[in-house]
Motif scaffolding. Structure first.
Motif, mmCIF file in Angstrom:
data_model
loop_
_atom_site.group_PDB
_atom_site.id
_atom_site.type_symbol
_atom_site.label_atom_id
_atom_site.label_comp_id
_atom_site.label_asym_id
_atom_site.label_seq_id
_atom_site.Cartn_x
_atom_site.Cartn_y
_atom_site.Cartn_z
ATOM 1 N N MET A 230 -19.305 8.422 11.873
ATOM 2 C CA MET A 230 -17.817 8.149 12.476
ATOM 3 C C MET A 230 -17.670 6.372 11.753
ATOM 4 O O MET A 230 -16.640 6.669 11.093
ATOM 5 N N GLN A 231 -18.012 5.887 10.940
ATOM 6 C CA GLN A 231 -18.372 3.541 10.961
ATOM 7 C C GLN A 231 -17.464 4.641 9.490
ATOM 8 O O GLN A 231 -16.662 3.805 9.001
ATOM 9 N N CYS A 232 -18.091 5.888 8.494
ATOM 10 C CA CYS A 232 -17.636 6.387 7.170
ATOM 11 C C CYS A 232 -15.865 6.673 7.703
ATOM 12 O O CYS A 232 -15.101 5.815 6.538
ATOM 13 N N CYS A 233 -15.569 7.590 8.877
ATOM 14 C CA CYS A 233 -14.378 7.154 8.810
ATOM 15 C C CYS A 233 -13.292 6.392 8.998
ATOM 16 O O CYS A 233 -12.546 6.385 8.631
ATOM 17 N N ILE A 234 -14.139 5.906 9.540
ATOM 18 C CA ILE A 234 -12.837 4.319 10.078
ATOM 19 C C ILE A 234 -12.716 3.822 9.057
ATOM 20 O O ILE A 234 -11.705 3.229 8.772
ATOM 21 N N TYR A 235 -13.619 3.857 7.854
ATOM 22 C CA TYR A 235 -13.714 2.281 6.568
ATOM 23 C C TYR A 235 -12.399 3.405 5.612
ATOM 24 O O TYR A 235 -11.444 2.762 5.203
ATOM 25 N N GLY A 236 -12.593 5.041 6.285
ATOM 26 C CA GLY A 236 -11.532 5.738 4.731
ATOM 27 C C GLY A 236 -10.323 5.509 5.878
ATOM 28 O O GLY A 236 -9.353 5.771 4.699
ATOM 29 N N LEU A 237 -10.181 5.470 6.535
ATOM 30 C CA LEU A 237 -9.201 5.314 7.766
ATOM 31 C C LEU A 237 -8.560 4.155 7.513
ATOM 32 O O LEU A 237 -7.320 3.486 7.266
ATOM 33 N N PHE A 238 -8.848 2.714 7.806
ATOM 34 C CA PHE A 238 -8.827 1.180 7.481
ATOM 35 C C PHE A 238 -8.326 1.503 6.062
ATOM 36 O O PHE A 238 -7.127 0.678 5.400
ATOM 37 N N GLY A 239 -8.916 1.899 4.512
ATOM 38 C CA GLY A 239 -8.312 2.033 2.867
ATOM 39 C C GLY A 239 -6.730 2.726 3.136
ATOM 40 O O GLY A 239 -6.482 2.429 2.758
ATOM 41 N N PHE A 240 -6.968 3.837 4.128
ATOM 42 C CA PHE A 240 -5.461 4.758 3.903
ATOM 43 C C PHE A 240 -4.859 3.819 4.172
ATOM 44 O O PHE A 240 -3.819 3.844 3.747
ATOM 45 N N GLU A 241 -4.606 3.517 5.793
ATOM 46 C CA GLU A 241 -3.443 2.972 5.954
ATOM 47 C C GLU A 241 -3.168 1.760 5.483
ATOM 48 O O GLU A 241 -2.070 1.254 5.476
ATOM 49 N N LEU A 242 -4.165 0.821 4.810
ATOM 50 C CA LEU A 242 -3.829 -0.500 4.074
ATOM 51 C C LEU A 242 -3.364 -0.652 2.972
ATOM 52 O O LEU A 242 -2.131 -1.129 2.335
ATOM 53 N N SER A 243 -3.739 1.129 2.581
ATOM 54 C CA SER A 243 -3.035 1.096 1.262
ATOM 55 C C SER A 243 -2.026 1.842 1.720
ATOM 56 O O SER A 243 -0.452 1.340 0.444
ATOM 57 N N GLY A 244 -0.992 2.162 2.320
ATOM 58 C CA GLY A 244 0.195 2.256 2.824
ATOM 59 C C GLY A 244 0.915 0.931 3.100
ATOM 60 O O GLY A 244 2.012 1.365 2.560
ATOM 61 N N LEU A 245 0.790 0.367 4.354
ATOM 62 C CA LEU A 245 0.957 -0.876 4.317
ATOM 63 C C LEU A 245 1.280 -1.331 2.989
ATOM 64 O O LEU A 245 2.639 -2.284 2.243
ATOM 65 N N LEU A 246 0.295 -1.985 2.381
ATOM 66 C CA LEU A 246 0.947 -2.267 0.657
ATOM 67 C C LEU A 246 1.684 -1.774 0.184
ATOM 68 O O LEU A 246 2.736 -2.457 -0.900
ATOM 69 N N LYS A 247 2.242 -0.624 -0.552
ATOM 70 C CA LYS A 247 3.058 0.200 -1.019
ATOM 71 C C LYS A 247 4.287 -0.528 -0.263
ATOM 72 O O LYS A 247 5.614 -0.555 -0.888
#
Length: 45
Positions: A1-18
């Motif tokens: 589950m923690q791997c999925c949370i890291y992936g979600l965090f990376g996806f969301e932060l990438s979108g926010l930076l863009k």
């Protein structure tokens, strides 16, 4: 589950930076940075 949370965090932060800073970053870069940060903090404690 923690791997999925890291992936979600990376996806969301990438979108926010863009959206807000117009900076394109692959999703795995913030996810990897979070993994490293958590590892360093847990090792120090």
């Amino acid at each position: 589950m923690q791997c999925c949370i890291y992936g979600l965090f990376g996806f969301e932060l990438s979108g926010l930076l863009k959206r807000h800073l117009d900076v394109t970053v692959a999703w795995w870069i913030p996810a990897l940075a979070a993994v490293v940060l958590v590892g360093v903090i847990s090792h120090v404690e």
